[in-house]
Design a protein around this motif. Structure first.
Motif, PDB file in Angstrom:
ATOM      1  N   THR A 144      -0.818   4.258  -6.894  1.00  0.00           N
ATOM      2  CA  THR A 144       0.079   4.866  -5.775  1.00  0.00           C
ATOM      3  C   THR A 144       1.107   5.155  -6.131  1.00  0.00           C
ATOM      4  O   THR A 144       1.894   5.322  -5.689  1.00  0.00           O
ATOM      5  N   ASP A 166       0.810   4.209   5.754  1.00  0.00           N
ATOM      6  CA  ASP A 166       1.153   2.458   4.855  1.00  0.00           C
ATOM      7  C   ASP A 166       0.271   1.915   5.294  1.00  0.00           C
ATOM      8  O   ASP A 166       1.215   1.421   5.534  1.00  0.00           O
ATOM      9  N   GLU A 170       1.845  -1.201   0.413  1.00  0.00           N
ATOM     10  CA  GLU A 170       2.078  -0.957  -1.760  1.00  0.00           C
ATOM     11  C   GLU A 170       3.174   0.180  -1.619  1.00  0.00           C
ATOM     12  O   GLU A 170       3.869   0.244  -1.855  1.00  0.00           O
ATOM     13  N   ILE A 171       2.889   1.730  -0.621  1.00  0.00           N
ATOM     14  CA  ILE A 171       3.855   2.247  -1.395  1.00  0.00           C
ATOM     15  C   ILE A 171       5.389   2.040  -0.805  1.00  0.00           C
ATOM     16  O   ILE A 171       6.357   2.503  -2.017  1.00  0.00           O
ATOM     17  N   ASP A 215      -2.471   6.506   0.642  1.00  0.00           N
ATOM     18  CA  ASP A 215      -3.190   5.855  -0.411  1.00  0.00           C
ATOM     19  C   ASP A 215      -3.927   5.100   0.228  1.00  0.00           C
ATOM     20  O   ASP A 215      -4.985   4.687   1.099  1.00  0.00           O
TER      21      ASP A 215
END
Length: 604
Positions: A144, A166, A170-171, A215
């Motif tokens: 990530t 996203d 988290e990104i 992700d």
């Protein structure tokens, strides 16, 4: 090869993470000597709070975590989504919850999110090509973090329209305003994790991106959405769980990311040309991601620049040759290539450890004779699925399942090309002049590849089997097939390849043909007598008996695990059959009364 890497900078916002923790946990954590290396804080109800670092884990208190401590944290973080994850606004930290059966939170994992700038220096040249890139690796290896940096470089440095899907925030962090670490890239949040594939398609249809960043591709619908996006000409950058590319190939849910695997039935002629069974595994379609990066460690990445070639090689039992990129102490990217190596379950052929020739009664090496009981094991038992077309004149073998074929593909390495030993020169009989110390490449046509390979290994012949006629030096074919296939003769003529023929697809015929091909015929040795264990007999009865034993082992005992009784034979012939069975690491016994005493072969 080396290239420069930009200086790495880290922004972690640790202060904001500490602010959500109860004072009793926060104070010892702030005073910890390894505070800047903190990975996560674990708080489980009724247990002591724990701080985890790269090399150790320390308890922060002697008193266990209470419900009040957990609620203190919950009140200070964002809403927990369907995947039980929450965040701290405008930070990259992730708070993950554990719940009991009634839905109450009984544990928290407070993971530190860091924006690390300069992490993709190892693959920046690949990012700039515009090809889709898939990042693989175990959890916690930094996928990530690398994804976030790639999005920033594409948006800020390369001036591309980048949209990040996203799902868990988290990104780009929690909250409505994305974290500055993603630069000019835009972020689309996902209401529920199961809707990620819909948001991926929506991003392409509504916002005209040049790059989509995803992700944790983890479902079949997400894999299909990724292929749809790639087919529209949009560059994809994504991550998936799995250490190596082989993991994706074995994963039916995600195998489409690397092209998918299907079982294909070949025609008779194509199967003979390949020297394989009629049912083989092949790649179904072009890979969704043209480049795959295996993040084995934070500073050691394996790069498959052509995913299609790597997958094809693995399906044919060959190891690909990917790049290995590491960062040196001086901050340079060092690029090397990974060489093929045999799997841990296999070893080099025994002939690489001991060289010599068979003579009547034993194995001759360095001028001394070893009895047959001490002979080296040169012909290991072979997998039943690897038996080529045409080597089973009686009976039909069961086709292996799709899963068996896929599993065995990664361990069926092609035999290593060993330099020739001894002064072999086949140029006189072939019109060829191979380089000194280099073997001749033999293309078999309608001849059992494994019988040829058995003869080559046992007699130590400087020959290498090839499935590509363009790389061959000579063709070995059945005489009946050469007469009826004008196309083969024309191809050989165009490539200026000599064709050597044999009457029957048997080991005695193959031995004679290969010896003639290499000009190894000994004028003092009668025709039909050879140095191989399988050719010790000089009569038709002995040859027939040994061929009977070989077929029984390779068609029934090894593949089906069933014992086999052979026809009654004389004591001398039974002894030869015993020795041949020992060659396969199997057990055999004689039983019955003369003249009906015969051999029984048992599975391993």
């Amino acid at each position: 090869m080396a290239a420069a890497v930009s200086t790495t900078a880290i922004a972690d916002d640790l202060r904001k993470l500490f602010e959500i923790l109860p004072d009793a946990i926060r104070v010892p954590l702030e005073q910890h000597s390894l505070r800047d290396q903190l990975i996560e804080v674990v708080m489980d109800l009724g247990r002591r709070p724990e701080a985890r670092f790269p090399s150790q884990a320390d308890y922060l208190l002697e008193t266990p975590v209470s419900r009040t401590d957990l609620q203190h944290c919950i009140d200070r973080v964002g809403h927990f989504s369907g995947d039980n994850r929450a965040g701290i606004e405008q930070t990259l930290h992730r708070i993950s919850a554990m719940r009991n059966r009634t839905g109450d939170i009984i544990g928290l994992t407070c993971r530190v999110g860091r924006a690390v700038f300069g992490t993709i220096g190892m693959i920046r040249d690949l990012v700039e090509t515009g090809q889709s890139i898939l990042m693989l690796g175990r959890p916690g290896v930094g996928k990530t973090t690398a994804l976030r940096e790639i999005a920033r470089v594409l948006a800020d440095d390369l001036q591309k329209r980048v949209v990040i899907i996203d799902t868990s925030n988290e990104i780009a962090g929690d909250g409505d305003i994305p974290h500055p670490a993603i630069g000019r890239a835009r972020r689309m949040q996902v209401a529920r994790p199961e809707l990620q594939h819909q948001v991926m398609i929506e991003a392409v249809e509504n916002h005209m991106p040049e790059v989509i960043v995803i992700d944790e591709i983890g479902t079949e619908l997400e894999a299909l959405a990724a292929r749809t996006i790639a087919e529209r000409g949009v560059q994809l950058v994504g991550t998936a769980h799995g250490n190596r590319i082989e993991n994706l190939m074995k994963n039916p849910t995600l195998s489409d990311l690397v092209g998918g695997i299907q079982s294909v039935t070949l025609g008779d002629e194509e199967a003979r040309r390949r020297g394989s069974q009629k049912t083989v595994l092949e790649r179904k379609a072009p890979p969704t991601f043209a480049i795959a990066v295996e993040m084995l460690e934070r500073q050691r990445w394996v790069v498959h620049e052509q995913v299609a070639d790597s997958v094809d090689s693995l399906l044919r039992g060959r190891q690909p040759h990917p790049q290995i990129r590491t960062v040196s102490e001086t901050g340079k990217v060092v690029i090397t290539h990974e060489l093929s190596s045999l799997p841990a379950t296999e070893s080099l052929p025994a002939q690489t450890q001991q060289r010599g020739t068979w003579a009547s009664g034993g194995w001759r090496t360095s001028g001394q004779m070893l009895p047959l009981s001490q002979k080296p094991h040169l012909v290991p038992p072979r997998s039943p699925r690897a038996e080529p077309l045409g080597s089973h004149p009686r009976g039909v073998m069961e086709e292996p399942s799709f899963e068996q074929m896929l599993q065995e593909s990664f361990y069926q390495m092609e035999r290593l090309e060993q330099p020739s030993h001894g002064s072999f020169n086949g140029s006189e009989g072939l019109g060829l002049a191979p380089k000194e110390g280099m073997p001749l490449h033999l293309y078999p046509y309608a001849v059992s590849r494994h019988q040829i390979d058995q003869v080559i290994q046992t007699l130590q012949l400087p020959l290498v089997l090839t499935k590509d006629m363009d790389s061959a030096d000579v063709i070995l074919a059945l005489r009946s097939h050469v007469k009826s296939h004008a196309k083969l003769r024309q191809l050989a003529k165009n490539r200026q390849l000599p064709i050597h023929t044999l009457k029957a697809n048997t080991i005695p015929q193959i031995v004679r043909a290969l010896r003639r091909l290499l000009n190894l015929d000994d004028p003092q040795m009668p025709d039909g007598e050879d140095v191989g264990l399988f050719m010790k007999g000089d009569s038709e009865d002995e040859m027939e008996a040994l061929e009977e034993a070989r077929l029984a082992v390779e068609q029934i005992v090894i593949p089906k695990g069933q014992p086999v009784e052979l026809l009654p034979r004389s004591a001398s012939i039974r002894k030869m059959q015993h020795e041949l069975v020992e060659h396969y690491h199997l057990e055999s016994r004689s039983f019955g009364d003369e003249p009906n005493r015969r051999l029984r072969i048992y599975p391993a």
